[in-house]
Structure formats: structure tokens, C-alpha cells
Write a protein that holds these residues in place. Sequence first.
Motif, PDB file in Angstrom:
ATOM      1  N   ASP A  53       0.818  -1.211   0.000  1.00 45.74           N
ATOM      2  CA  ASP A  53       0.000   0.000   0.000  1.00 45.74           C
ATOM      3  C   ASP A  53       0.854   1.264   0.000  1.00 45.74           C
ATOM      4  O   ASP A  53       0.378   2.332  -0.364  1.00 45.74           O
ATOM      5  CB  ASP A  53      -0.926   0.015   1.231  1.00 45.74           C
ATOM      6  N   GLU A  85      -1.155   1.482  11.789  1.00 49.01           N
ATOM      7  CA  GLU A  85      -1.789   0.876  10.621  1.00 49.01           C
ATOM      8  C   GLU A  85      -0.854  -0.050   9.847  1.00 49.01           C
ATOM      9  O   GLU A  85      -1.289  -0.870   9.059  1.00 49.01           O
ATOM     10  CB  GLU A  85      -2.308   1.967   9.675  1.00 49.01           C
ATOM     11  N   HIS A 216      -5.579  -1.324   7.049  1.00 48.06           N
ATOM     12  CA  HIS A 216      -6.720  -0.733   6.346  1.00 48.06           C
ATOM     13  C   HIS A 216      -6.185   0.062   5.155  1.00 48.06           C
ATOM     14  O   HIS A 216      -5.789   1.231   5.308  1.00 48.06           O
ATOM     15  CB  HIS A 216      -7.531   0.177   7.279  1.00 48.06           C
ATOM     16  N   PRO A 217      -6.120  -0.542   3.959  1.00 49.17           N
ATOM     17  CA  PRO A 217      -5.537   0.123   2.782  1.00 49.17           C
ATOM     18  C   PRO A 217      -6.185   1.452   2.432  1.00 49.17           C
ATOM     19  O   PRO A 217      -5.534   2.311   1.842  1.00 49.17           O
ATOM     20  CB  PRO A 217      -5.757  -0.906   1.665  1.00 49.17           C
ATOM     21  N   GLU A 218      -7.448   1.652   2.803  1.00 45.96           N
ATOM     22  CA  GLU A 218      -8.114   2.919   2.472  1.00 45.96           C
ATOM     23  C   GLU A 218      -7.503   4.100   3.213  1.00 45.96           C
ATOM     24  O   GLU A 218      -7.747   5.259   2.855  1.00 45.96           O
ATOM     25  CB  GLU A 218      -9.614   2.822   2.776  1.00 45.96           C
ATOM     26  N   ARG A 219      -6.675   3.850   4.210  1.00 46.17           N
ATOM     27  CA  ARG A 219      -6.028   4.928   4.967  1.00 46.17           C
ATOM     28  C   ARG A 219      -4.588   5.150   4.499  1.00 46.17           C
ATOM     29  O   ARG A 219      -3.786   5.754   5.197  1.00 46.17           O
ATOM     30  CB  ARG A 219      -6.048   4.600   6.455  1.00 46.17           C
ATOM     31  N   ALA A 220      -4.267   4.669   3.304  1.00 50.72           N
ATOM     32  CA  ALA A 220      -2.890   4.745   2.812  1.00 50.72           C
ATOM     33  C   ALA A 220      -2.396   6.184   2.715  1.00 50.72           C
ATOM     34  O   ALA A 220      -1.248   6.480   3.066  1.00 50.72           O
ATOM     35  CB  ALA A 220      -2.788   4.049   1.459  1.00 50.72           C
ATOM     36  N   GLU A 222      -3.265   8.778   4.433  1.00 53.24           N
ATOM     37  CA  GLU A 222      -3.011   9.300   5.784  1.00 53.24           C
ATOM     38  C   GLU A 222      -1.690   8.772   6.336  1.00 53.24           C
ATOM     39  O   GLU A 222      -0.891   9.528   6.916  1.00 53.24           O
ATOM     40  CB  GLU A 222      -4.170   8.887   6.691  1.00 53.24           C
ATOM     41  N   LEU A 239       2.563   6.477  -2.542  1.00 51.44           N
ATOM     42  CA  LEU A 239       1.497   5.544  -2.869  1.00 51.44           C
ATOM     43  C   LEU A 239       1.861   4.853  -4.175  1.00 51.44           C
ATOM     44  O   LEU A 239       2.411   5.490  -5.081  1.00 51.44           O
ATOM     45  CB  LEU A 239       0.158   6.270  -3.018  1.00 51.44           C
ATOM     46  N   LYS A 241       0.203   4.032  -6.784  1.00 44.26           N
ATOM     47  CA  LYS A 241      -0.360   4.650  -7.983  1.00 44.26           C
ATOM     48  C   LYS A 241       0.401   5.921  -8.361  1.00 44.26           C
ATOM     49  O   LYS A 241       0.607   6.206  -9.547  1.00 44.26           O
ATOM     50  CB  LYS A 241      -1.840   4.951  -7.791  1.00 44.26           C
TER      51      LYS A 241
END
Length: 380
Positions: A53, A85, A216-220, A222, A239, A241
Motif C-alpha cells: 500500500d 496501521e 486498512h488500505p483505504e487509509r494509505a 493518511e 502511494l 499509484k
Amino acid sequence: MSLALATLLHEWRRYLAAVLALAFSGVLILSQVGLVTGILTAYTATIDRSPADIVIMPPKAQSLMGTTVAEVPSRIRPRMYLHPEVAAVDTWEVNIADWTNIPQAGGQQVRTYARVAMVDPTPGSVTLPTDFPEAARRALETPMAVVVDASALKKLGVAVGDPVILRGQTLQVAATVTGYANIEIPTAFVSRDTLIRLRMLTSGDRSGLLLLKLKHPERAAEVRDFLNAQANGEYRAWLPKDLSRANGAEFMQEQVVGILLGFSLVLALLIGIGITSQTLRGAVASNIREFASLRALGVSMGALRGVVVELAFWVGIAGLLVTALLMGCVLVAARLNNIAMSLPLAYVGEVAVLLMAIALVSGFLSLGALSRSQPAELLR
């Protein structure tokens, strides 16, 4: 149906050369872009397809291009766990080593180089690509086993089960993968244990790039911002991407790549505008009596120019459709021959806009033929 579209459909043979010229221009550019980006994606495939991530890079690195892998201080690895995380941290190890096959009787010996990439075969590992076959993962659990892309078997002079000499030590080709074709230098995957036995694992005060897996990858985003705030100029968190986009931008700016793509672009422009404009001009000239009839009926010259420009627009649309069909065939042929090609949507969109611009410019260049569309032409 508009007059321009009806004309194109009814007299499609007159406009076929223009459509094919546009399609050839599009295929020429997209094929070059596909090959170039294919080389790039083959180089970064293990990062792009890993479950990582966040990627930790040297502080001044702008991309993977020109970045030495072992530039990250090894002491910062424990600091990655400062954020709750972070679930796992591992290094991205890639090296170049000499490769020699051990041919059977009558076989040919191959001496070349291979790009050795470390993959931890533990299920869920941060360095294990998400598309790695289970058979290849299990094969890497065996010490001194190596996995290569199926497209590289012939180039490396081996088959599954054959022994090879890598960096002076004997390994066995245990399995193959697909989707990791590299036209520059074949990639050989080994486990961390094998990399240590080959004495190729980065050690000392430097380590390879760090790959981080989060709970939790959605908090990458942060976590990236937090790690960068704690970096003290020793590293930079990315990140995946963002790193992928930076790699593409940097690669496209390389001198050889720029010359190659620039030449293709100029050639495509010359072919597209030259043939398309002449084809449209000839088609308008051949229908000059029809345009003269419209003038006699009171249709203004401005309206007729609009018809010609719209006709060029529909020629552009037809050219895009043919380009898509031909590129589909090219991609299928590349896949069948294990040639890595990748077409980012951004570049496809830019080429589509370019082809439409060529068609419209050609339409404007062909407007001069309308000067003969006088009602008097009907008396000749």
C-alpha cells in the motif's frame, strides 16, 4: 441523417483511403507507446502487482528510473511500525546476475544476464505479487529454486526442471509464470532464502526499497503523510499509484524514448494530414456538381463548408473505430507472442484527440475545392 454522414455511408469507397490513413497513424503511435510502456511495466511489475500500500523510496528519488535500489537506510525499517496501521514491512530486492544454462546432449549453451527479483513465498507476503500462481509460490519454497516467465524459456535456453548456473551456483527452474515478459532482460524470481544463498541480499547500513502493507488500505494516504512528516530527510513515502505515474512520466522523458515517439508522431501527422486532406479534397471535387446544385437551390457557401467539415468529422470517427479494431489485433498478436504491451487510457485518449484533430484539419484544408461549386458548373 445529416447530408455529410449520408454521403460518407453512400460513397464510402471514396473516403476509405482517408479512414485507413488515420487508422495507420493511430496504430503507429499506439504501438510505439504500447511497447515503451510495456518495457516499463515489465520492470516495475513486482511492485505494481504486489499487495503493498506504500513504497518507501530514497528522499530525492523522483521515480524508480535511475534510482539505485539499495539507497534506503536500513535503520529506518523499524520506524515504519510507529504508525499502528502498518501491518508488514519487507524489502524490494532486485539485482542483475549472470545466467548460464546446463544444456543436455546436443543442446546449445546460453550465457546471458537475468534480472533477479526476490519474492517471499509466504502466503500474504507483501512482496508476493497478487497474480502469482499457487504452483509458482509453492515452487519458490524449495531452496535454490527459480521461477521465470514462460516467454523467457527459449531465450534462457531452459525448460521447467532444468538446472542452471546463476551467479556461480546451481539452481533449478521449478515453475513458470505469465505476464512478466521483458524484452530487455529476462526476470528470474527467487525466494529470500535463495537470495541469501546467492549472496545477493542487500546488507549493512543500506537496504532495498521498503514495501509496506497496511491493516486498512483505504487509509494509505493518511499513513503516507504521517511517515513523510517523520522522515527527517531520510526517505520519502509513495502511494503505488503515484509512483507508477511518476515512473511513466520519467520514462517518457528519456532521450531515446522521446526521439522514438517524436519521430512516430511526426510521421503519423505527415501521413494522416497528407493522405486525409488529399482524399477529402478529391472527394469534394468529384461531387462538385452536387454542391453546385445545392448552391443553385439557395444553400449558402458557409453551409456547404459546414457539410465538408462535418464530413471530415465522421471520417475521423470512422478512423477511430478502425484504429480500435486494428490495435485489438495487435494486442492479441503481442500476447500470443509473449510481447509485453501496455496502453494507458490517458495516452489512448490523447491519440484519439490527435486523430480527430488531423481529420478536422484535413477537412479545413480541403475547403478550397468548394470554390468551383458555382451554379454555372451545371451547364458544363
